[in-house]
Structure formats: C-alpha cells, structure tokens
Write a protein that holds these residues in place. Sequence first.
Motif, PDB file in Angstrom:
ATOM      1  N   UNK A  28       0.974  -1.734  -0.104  1.00 46.13           N
ATOM      2  CA  UNK A  28      -0.188   0.293   0.405  1.00 46.13           C
ATOM      3  C   UNK A  28       1.015   1.132  -0.019  1.00 46.13           C
ATOM      4  N   UNK A  29       1.111   2.045  -0.906  1.00 51.04           N
ATOM      5  CA  UNK A  29       1.648   3.216  -1.160  1.00 51.04           C
ATOM      6  C   UNK A  29       0.764   4.879  -0.773  1.00 51.04           C
ATOM      7  N   UNK A  30       0.646   5.854  -0.089  1.00 55.43           N
ATOM      8  CA  UNK A  30       0.348   6.646   0.126  1.00 55.43           C
ATOM      9  C   UNK A  30       0.852   7.948  -0.637  1.00 55.43           C
ATOM     10  N   UNK A  31       0.811   8.280  -1.450  1.00 61.92           N
ATOM     11  CA  UNK A  31       1.065   9.411  -2.214  1.00 61.92           C
ATOM     12  C   UNK A  31       0.329  11.011  -2.400  1.00 61.92           C
ATOM     13  N   UNK A 107      -4.687  10.288   0.155  1.00 63.05           N
ATOM     14  CA  UNK A 107      -5.028   9.442   1.971  1.00 63.05           C
ATOM     15  C   UNK A 107      -5.840   9.558   2.979  1.00 63.05           C
ATOM     16  N   UNK A 108      -5.380  11.084   2.663  1.00 59.09           N
ATOM     17  CA  UNK A 108      -6.263  11.338   4.399  1.00 59.09           C
ATOM     18  C   UNK A 108      -7.730  11.677   3.767  1.00 59.09           C
ATOM     19  N   UNK A 109      -8.544  11.837   3.134  1.00 57.98           N
ATOM     20  CA  UNK A 109      -9.838  12.264   2.982  1.00 57.98           C
ATOM     21  C   UNK A 109      -9.756  10.469   3.170  1.00 57.98           C
ATOM     22  N   UNK A 115      -6.429   0.315   4.088  1.00 56.44           N
ATOM     23  CA  UNK A 115      -5.375  -0.695   4.065  1.00 56.44           C
ATOM     24  C   UNK A 115      -3.735   0.691   4.847  1.00 56.44           C
ATOM     25  N   UNK A 116      -3.437   0.315   5.946  1.00 59.33           N
ATOM     26  CA  UNK A 116      -2.250   0.694   6.310  1.00 59.33           C
ATOM     27  C   UNK A 116      -1.047   1.181   5.547  1.00 59.33           C
ATOM     28  N   UNK A 117      -0.558   2.133   5.681  1.00 60.79           N
ATOM     29  CA  UNK A 117       0.879   2.159   4.157  1.00 60.79           C
ATOM     30  C   UNK A 117       1.911   1.158   4.884  1.00 60.79           C
ATOM     31  N   UNK A 118       2.599   1.120   3.689  1.00 65.71           N
ATOM     32  CA  UNK A 118       3.723   0.169   3.349  1.00 65.71           C
ATOM     33  C   UNK A 118       4.826   1.935   3.695  1.00 65.71           C
ATOM     34  N   UNK A 119       4.758   2.424   2.126  1.00 67.16           N
ATOM     35  CA  UNK A 119       5.489   3.196   1.862  1.00 67.16           C
ATOM     36  C   UNK A 119       4.360   4.672   1.900  1.00 67.16           C
TER      37      UNK A 119
END
Length: 156
Positions: A28-31, A107-109, A115-119
């Motif tokens: 999971x990547x949050x950009x 992702x904050x929205x 799911x929790x991010x890995x990166x």
Amino acid sequence: MKTFHLADPDATARLGATLAANRPAHAVVHLRGDLGAGKSSLARALLRALGVVGTVRSPTYTLVERYPLATGGEAWHLDLYRIGDPGELDYLGLDSDEAVLWLVEWPDRGRGALPAPDLEVRLAVEGEGRRAELIACSDAGARWIETCEALVLTPE
C-alpha cells in the motif's frame, strides 16, 4: 526516509520503474503532494513498469481505476480528492482481496477506511523538477526503500 530529486519526467519514470521492480508482493502506497506535484505521473510510471498497457487514467473522477497485473492480482489506483467523508469508500467495492498494490492519492480523505501504508511518497515541485521523499511505514516499506537505494536513483 530517502529523498530524490526528479529533474524531469524521465526521472519520475525511473523512480516508478525502480519501485515496481522491488515492490513487495502486497503493498500500500500513499501518494502525498499538492495538485500538480506528480502523484498521478508517478503512479502511471509505476503501473507502466508493472506491464500495464493501454490507457492509464487518473482516477480523479472515477475515484478508483483497477489494473490487472501479469503477476496476478490487481493494482488499484485511487484518487480521493473528491471524497467528502471516508464512509463514501464503502460504495467503491474496495473490500475484495484482488488488490495486491494500492496507490492512493489524497489518503487523508480516506482515513480509517484504508489499509495502513507500507510506503509514503511525498512529492513537491522543486525548481523545474520534483522532489520525492520515500518514507517507510512498515517493515516491508523499509526493505522496499533499501532495495531502491542501490539502483539507478541516487538519493540527495
């Protein structure tokens, strides 16, 4: 945390290819970044490097685009900019096990519904290019960053 200067679109493509080549089996990547910081461009580069062909759309209006991967499963690219409440994600069908890669813009929205991010990748305009900060959020994310260090990209 590792920081990279992305001087041009080719550098963004190299970062995407590097991340694709070394990604964990499930990630999971949050950009993060302002409008125009390069979130969709990096996601597109990563998906291309994973073999996605055809149009790779920004999910600005569809909220989620799903791409089958040759290695199995799907990559899901989400753009939550237009989400007013995390509860809205309940209607997108994101509860299946098909996703092996999540690329989540804004992702904050979706806080509490993702799911929790890995990166976490923080992007910002810097001069003529972009600045990318890679931040590990899990052990898998830390290993992912370590494998990226040794490749084409040179951290600042």
